[in-house]
Design a protein around this motif. Sequence first.
Motif, PDB file in Angstrom:
ATOM      1  N   LYS A 103     -75.783  16.272  49.126  1.00  0.00           N
ATOM      2  CA  LYS A 103     -74.531  16.727  48.503  1.00  0.00           C
ATOM      3  C   LYS A 103     -74.275  18.217  48.706  1.00  0.00           C
ATOM      4  O   LYS A 103     -73.212  18.712  48.338  1.00  0.00           O
ATOM      5  CB  LYS A 103     -74.621  16.497  46.991  1.00  0.00           C
ATOM      6  CG  LYS A 103     -74.094  15.187  46.504  1.00  0.00           C
ATOM      7  CD  LYS A 103     -74.048  15.180  44.976  1.00  0.00           C
ATOM      8  CE  LYS A 103     -73.037  16.127  44.382  1.00  0.00           C
ATOM      9  NZ  LYS A 103     -71.823  15.561  43.891  1.00  0.00           N
ATOM     10  N   GLU A 157     -64.777  10.520  36.035  1.00  0.00           N
ATOM     11  CA  GLU A 157     -66.187  10.430  35.651  1.00  0.00           C
ATOM     12  C   GLU A 157     -66.361  10.152  34.164  1.00  0.00           C
ATOM     13  O   GLU A 157     -65.427  10.262  33.376  1.00  0.00           O
ATOM     14  CB  GLU A 157     -66.914  11.744  36.003  1.00  0.00           C
ATOM     15  CG  GLU A 157     -67.025  12.035  37.478  1.00  0.00           C
ATOM     16  CD  GLU A 157     -65.791  12.724  38.040  1.00  0.00           C
ATOM     17  OE1 GLU A 157     -64.752  12.779  37.345  1.00  0.00           O
ATOM     18  OE2 GLU A 157     -65.875  13.211  39.182  1.00  0.00           O
ATOM     19  N   ASN A 193     -69.880  12.910  46.391  1.00  0.00           N
ATOM     20  CA  ASN A 193     -69.049  13.814  47.195  1.00  0.00           C
ATOM     21  C   ASN A 193     -69.880  15.045  47.534  1.00  0.00           C
ATOM     22  O   ASN A 193     -70.863  15.344  46.863  1.00  0.00           O
ATOM     23  CB  ASN A 193     -67.819  14.246  46.395  1.00  0.00           C
ATOM     24  CG  ASN A 193     -68.199  14.752  45.014  1.00  0.00           C
ATOM     25  OD1 ASN A 193     -68.418  13.947  44.098  1.00  0.00           O
ATOM     26  ND2 ASN A 193     -68.312  16.054  44.859  1.00  0.00           N
ATOM     27  N   SER A 198     -64.164  13.675  43.985  1.00  0.00           N
ATOM     28  CA  SER A 198     -65.092  12.552  43.770  1.00  0.00           C
ATOM     29  C   SER A 198     -64.550  11.299  44.462  1.00  0.00           C
ATOM     30  O   SER A 198     -63.348  11.069  44.490  1.00  0.00           O
ATOM     31  CB  SER A 198     -65.244  12.275  42.277  1.00  0.00           C
ATOM     32  OG  SER A 198     -65.656  13.430  41.606  1.00  0.00           O
ATOM     33  N   HIS A 242     -63.637  22.930  40.868  1.00  0.00           N
ATOM     34  CA  HIS A 242     -64.367  21.697  41.159  1.00  0.00           C
ATOM     35  C   HIS A 242     -63.356  20.640  41.573  1.00  0.00           C
ATOM     36  O   HIS A 242     -62.167  20.817  41.355  1.00  0.00           O
ATOM     37  CB  HIS A 242     -65.112  21.284  39.898  1.00  0.00           C
ATOM     38  CG  HIS A 242     -66.241  20.333  40.143  1.00  0.00           C
ATOM     39  ND1 HIS A 242     -67.127  20.481  41.165  1.00  0.00           N
ATOM     40  CD2 HIS A 242     -66.637  19.224  39.485  1.00  0.00           C
ATOM     41  CE1 HIS A 242     -68.017  19.506  41.123  1.00  0.00           C
ATOM     42  NE2 HIS A 242     -67.737  18.711  40.114  1.00  0.00           N
ATOM     43  N   SER A 268     -71.928  12.187  41.424  1.00  0.00           N
ATOM     44  CA  SER A 268     -70.827  11.635  42.204  1.00  0.00           C
ATOM     45  C   SER A 268     -71.106  11.856  43.692  1.00  0.00           C
ATOM     46  O   SER A 268     -71.658  12.883  44.083  1.00  0.00           O
ATOM     47  CB  SER A 268     -69.505  12.283  41.788  1.00  0.00           C
ATOM     48  OG  SER A 268     -69.627  13.687  41.811  1.00  0.00           O
TER      49      SER A 268
HETATM   50 MG    MG Z   1     -69.409  15.331  40.397  1.00  0.00          MG
END
Ligand code: MG
Length: 364
Positions: A53, A189, A154, A160, A243, A152
Amino acid sequence: MRAKILPFTPENIQKAAQAIQEGAVVGMPTETVYGLAGDSQSPLALTRIFETKERPTFDPLIIHVNSSAKNLYELECLRLVDASKLSADAQKIADQLIQRFWPGPLTLVLPKHSNVPELATSGLQTVALRMPQHPIAQALIAESGRSLAAPSANRFGRISPTSAQAVAEELGDRIDWILDGGNCSIGVESTVVSLNESGEVLLLRPGGVPQKQIEEVLGARILIPTPDSSGFQLPGPGMLQSHYSPSKPFRLLPKEVLQLKLSDLSEIKEEIGSLSPQSLIGLLTLSGDCEKKADHLRKLVQRPVLAAALSEKGDLQEAAQALFSKMRWLDASSATFLVAEPCLVQEGLGHAIRDRLTRASARH
Ligand code: MG
Ligand code: TXA
């Protein structure tokens, strides 16, 4: 692309479970978003999760538990939680939240058992736990016999993924297997709450379970932590200002599109003004009337506009479900600059949608 997308069959669950047992990481659907799953006890798997990630190791992971672990005692038996660090009141509250919301999109941050690797919790003395509802996630946990660390799926800071294809776009050249569970039903999420020794519940991230439903169980308000009150020196990515970001500039409009006047656009006017007159502007709307809204914005910014609605009828559940996939779609389109309508609803999933849009549009 290296990754293979596997349909939900017993053989494929076995294949993925074996890979997990060997320390590999696998794309796994959950009801919220897709996760990048690995054995939470394996330092090798945990290292791979962070590397795959490109996630900084100061951001702790959520551990996904077996659907038999329906109370604090069971979590202690799995050597995940140290319940002795919680008061009797706090233990009772934890059990109430587990009984009401698991399996489902609620993550609980609890005192960690000494057996949980420091790498999974980024050195914190607490551990984030969640019991996913998705049948594939449950099957993978059961078949592998492991609790699964899964952020997640991504690359760090990016949007995500809510489909197997989206995981492939993000990480397809870095992992071997992605289990295909179709589109995620919730689309944002899990809600993350932490419980301190005395049983106060703090909201660390709004998500799939509305704050109000948790407060109904508690019979009390949830606390919204400031950096001092949360007791955590290190913010998690869900608490970072920027984010869930598209790769193109992405800005939040100050009002619903049809209410906008030119004077409302002072903050982004300069940015859009520097684009060529042919540059396509991507517009994410909360509800329908896309063409009318695109037309209105087109006249204001004097650039062509490509619009996508999260939900024709403005339904929050539908909007949450579509949020990341529509953001991804606009990011992949020929639009060069993206704007979004603000979500004016504070309640329920509106809280999570507002949070994600705000962070996605924060300047890096
Ligand atoms: Mg995340
Ligand atoms: O719905 C979800 O929660 C998805 C699916 C895959 O389950 N997972 C997910 O994981 O969103 P991730 O890593 O993207 O986000 C985990 C969040 C971060 O904001 C992290 O900082 C926070 O949980 N977190 C994890 N452990 C924590 C801890 N011990 N204390 C405080 N926050 C923690």
